[in-house]
Design a protein around this motif. Structure first.
Motif, short mmCIF file in Angstrom:
data_model
loop_
_atom_site.label_atom_id
_atom_site.label_comp_id
_atom_site.label_asym_id
_atom_site.label_seq_id
_atom_site.Cartn_x
_atom_site.Cartn_y
_atom_site.Cartn_z
N GLU A 185 0.83 -1.20 0.00
CA GLU A 185 0.00 0.00 0.00
C GLU A 185 0.87 1.25 0.00
O GLU A 185 1.85 1.34 0.75
CB GLU A 185 -0.89 0.02 1.24
N ALA A 186 0.52 2.22 -0.84
CA ALA A 186 1.23 3.50 -0.83
C ALA A 186 0.86 4.26 0.44
O ALA A 186 -0.31 4.52 0.70
CB ALA A 186 0.85 4.31 -2.06
N VAL A 187 1.89 4.60 1.25
CA VAL A 187 1.62 5.31 2.50
C VAL A 187 2.18 6.73 2.50
O VAL A 187 1.80 7.57 3.31
CB VAL A 187 2.17 4.53 3.72
N SER A 188 3.12 7.02 1.57
CA SER A 188 3.67 8.36 1.44
C SER A 188 4.36 8.45 0.09
O SER A 188 4.75 7.44 -0.50
CB SER A 188 4.66 8.68 2.56
N ALA A 189 4.50 9.68 -0.40
CA ALA A 189 5.20 9.91 -1.66
C ALA A 189 5.85 11.28 -1.62
O ALA A 189 5.33 12.21 -0.99
CB ALA A 189 4.24 9.82 -2.85
N ALA A 190 6.98 11.39 -2.29
CA ALA A 190 7.69 12.67 -2.32
C ALA A 190 8.52 12.71 -3.59
O ALA A 190 8.87 11.68 -4.15
CB ALA A 190 8.58 12.82 -1.09
N TRP A 191 8.83 13.92 -4.02
CA TRP A 191 9.62 14.05 -5.24
C TRP A 191 10.60 15.20 -5.10
O TRP A 191 10.46 16.08 -4.25
CB TRP A 191 8.74 14.21 -6.47
N ILE A 192 11.63 15.15 -5.95
CA ILE A 192 12.65 16.20 -5.99
C ILE A 192 12.65 16.78 -7.40
O ILE A 192 12.55 16.04 -8.38
CB ILE A 192 14.04 15.65 -5.60
N VAL A 193 12.72 18.10 -7.48
CA VAL A 193 12.77 18.78 -8.77
C VAL A 193 14.10 19.53 -8.86
O VAL A 193 14.35 20.46 -8.08
CB VAL A 193 11.59 19.77 -8.92
N PHE A 194 14.93 19.10 -9.78
CA PHE A 194 16.22 19.74 -9.97
C PHE A 194 16.04 21.00 -10.82
O PHE A 194 15.18 21.06 -11.71
CB PHE A 194 17.20 18.79 -10.64
N ARG A 195 16.87 21.99 -10.54
CA ARG A 195 16.86 23.25 -11.28
C ARG A 195 18.22 23.44 -11.93
O ARG A 195 19.10 24.08 -11.34
CB ARG A 195 16.53 24.43 -10.36
N PRO A 196 18.45 22.85 -13.11
CA PRO A 196 19.75 22.96 -13.75
C PRO A 196 20.17 24.42 -13.89
O PRO A 196 19.35 25.30 -14.19
CB PRO A 196 19.51 22.33 -15.13
N GLY A 197 21.46 24.68 -13.63
CA GLY A 197 21.97 26.03 -13.71
C GLY A 197 21.84 26.81 -12.41
O GLY A 197 22.24 27.97 -12.35
N THR A 198 21.26 26.18 -11.37
CA THR A 198 21.14 26.83 -10.07
C THR A 198 21.84 25.97 -9.02
O THR A 198 22.29 24.85 -9.29
CB THR A 198 19.67 27.02 -9.65
N ASP A 199 21.89 26.48 -7.80
CA ASP A 199 22.48 25.75 -6.68
C ASP A 199 21.44 24.96 -5.91
O ASP A 199 21.74 24.43 -4.83
CB ASP A 199 23.15 26.74 -5.71
N PHE A 200 20.21 24.85 -6.44
CA PHE A 200 19.09 24.32 -5.67
C PHE A 200 18.39 23.16 -6.36
O PHE A 200 18.33 23.08 -7.59
CB PHE A 200 18.04 25.41 -5.44
N ALA A 201 17.82 22.30 -5.53
CA ALA A 201 16.78 21.37 -5.95
C ALA A 201 15.64 21.52 -4.94
O ALA A 201 15.88 21.79 -3.75
CB ALA A 201 17.29 19.93 -5.97
N GLY A 202 14.41 21.37 -5.42
CA GLY A 202 13.25 21.53 -4.55
C GLY A 202 12.71 20.19 -4.09
O GLY A 202 12.62 19.24 -4.88
N LEU A 203 12.37 20.10 -2.81
CA LEU A 203 11.74 18.91 -2.26
C LEU A 203 10.24 19.17 -2.12
O LEU A 203 9.82 20.16 -1.51
CB LEU A 203 12.32 18.57 -0.88
N TRP A 204 9.44 18.27 -2.68
CA TRP A 204 7.99 18.44 -2.69
C TRP A 204 7.32 17.16 -2.22
O TRP A 204 7.91 16.08 -2.23
CB TRP A 204 7.50 18.81 -4.09
N GLY A 205 6.06 17.27 -1.83
CA GLY A 205 5.33 16.10 -1.35
C GLY A 205 5.72 15.75 0.07
O GLY A 205 6.03 16.62 0.88
N GLY A 206 5.69 14.47 0.37
CA GLY A 206 5.97 14.03 1.74
C GLY A 206 4.71 13.80 2.55
O GLY A 206 4.79 13.43 3.73
#
Length: 267
Positions: A185-206
């Motif tokens: 059973e799916a109990v949680s989900a999360a994803w990461i979005v990379f931002r090429p050309g920046t120093d950041f990636a975003g964490l979403w969901g959870g």
């Protein structure tokens, strides 16, 4: 907060404003961005989205006209629109002018930034016993994620599963999804979005089913995504966190840099 901590928060906030306040990194098929003066509006999603720089550079009646144009643009499409406002945005009366134009504030979130190398591993980060965390690009899993989020938030979130499916298919290296399961059973989900050309990636969901909260799943999903970011030498991770998630992230070492509030107009 010490002077050093204040200085770090200010430095991270400046980098956030400089690198992350433009168009989304990855758009699902059929979604596009348009510029209207200082704002960027995203069209083709479940509801429109307005992104701005930290300083709009317009005030008074000119700002009222800018707000009205965005509202009326989406009104003509019969769609709702979200205008995202950060706590340090200027001019300071932007929220009041949005409310005067018929926008309503939704729940405020906290923007936090963490150092990838400090978050990529640690004791307990594999998750609790009986829970499997895996990376997925399976279309069936995106349907399951939509159903999971619908249960967690008690509203129809199937659209988000479909949006996520489209973005991950369009840029599989930059939108990476993790699913936490127990007994199939799916109990949680999360994803990461990379931002090429920046120093950041975003964490979403959870978002996690109520019965499985407080067991370390959220922390394990942060670590899994941090390890992926570390492998790509991305120094910082950014999160828009709810009141439930923000304390966990602060304990993990994330720094609070500002707040974010959606102002939404609905036809």
């Amino acid at each position: 907060m010490t002077n050093d901590e204040q200085g770090e928060a200010a430095s991270l906030r400046a980098a956030y404003d400089r690198q992350l306040r433009g168009a989304p990194a990855v758009l699902a098929p059929g979604v596009e961005c348009e510029r209207d003066g200082p704002v960027i509006r995203t069209v083709g999603q479940a509801r429109g989205f307005v992104q701005t720089p930290a300083d709009l550079g317009v005030e008074g009646t000119a700002l009222d006209a800018l707000i009205a144009r965005q509202r009326d643009y989406f009104a003509a499409r019969g769609e709702a629109v979200e205008w995202k406002v950060r706590g340090h945005d200027r001019p300071a009366d932007l929220p009041a002018r949005l409310r005067a134009a018929g926008f309503a504030a939704e729940e405020q979130e906290t923007v936090l930034i963490g150092r990838t190398d400090e978050l990529a591993g640690g004791e307990g980060d594999a998750g609790p016993a009986g829970v499997t965390i895996r990376r997925t690009a399976d279309p069936a899993d995106f349907t399951a994620i939509g159903a999971l989020l619908t249960t967690v938030w008690d509203m129809d979130m199937a659209w988000l599963g479909e949006d996520l499916r489209g973005r991950a298919a369009a840029a599989p290296d930059d939108v990476v999804v993790f699913l936490a399961e127990a007994g199939g059973e799916a109990v949680s989900a999360a994803w990461i979005v990379f931002r090429p050309g920046t120093d950041f990636a975003g964490l979403w969901g959870g978002s996690t089913l109520t019965a499985w909260r407080g067991r370390g799943i959220y922390r394990a999903l942060v670590a899994a995504r941090a390890r992926l970011a570390a492998g790509r030498a991305v120094p910082y991770l950014q999160v828009d966190a709810s009141d439930d998630s923000a304390p966990i992230l602060r304990r993990l070492g994330f720094v609070v840099v500002t707040t974010t509030t959606p102002y939404v107009w609905t036809p």
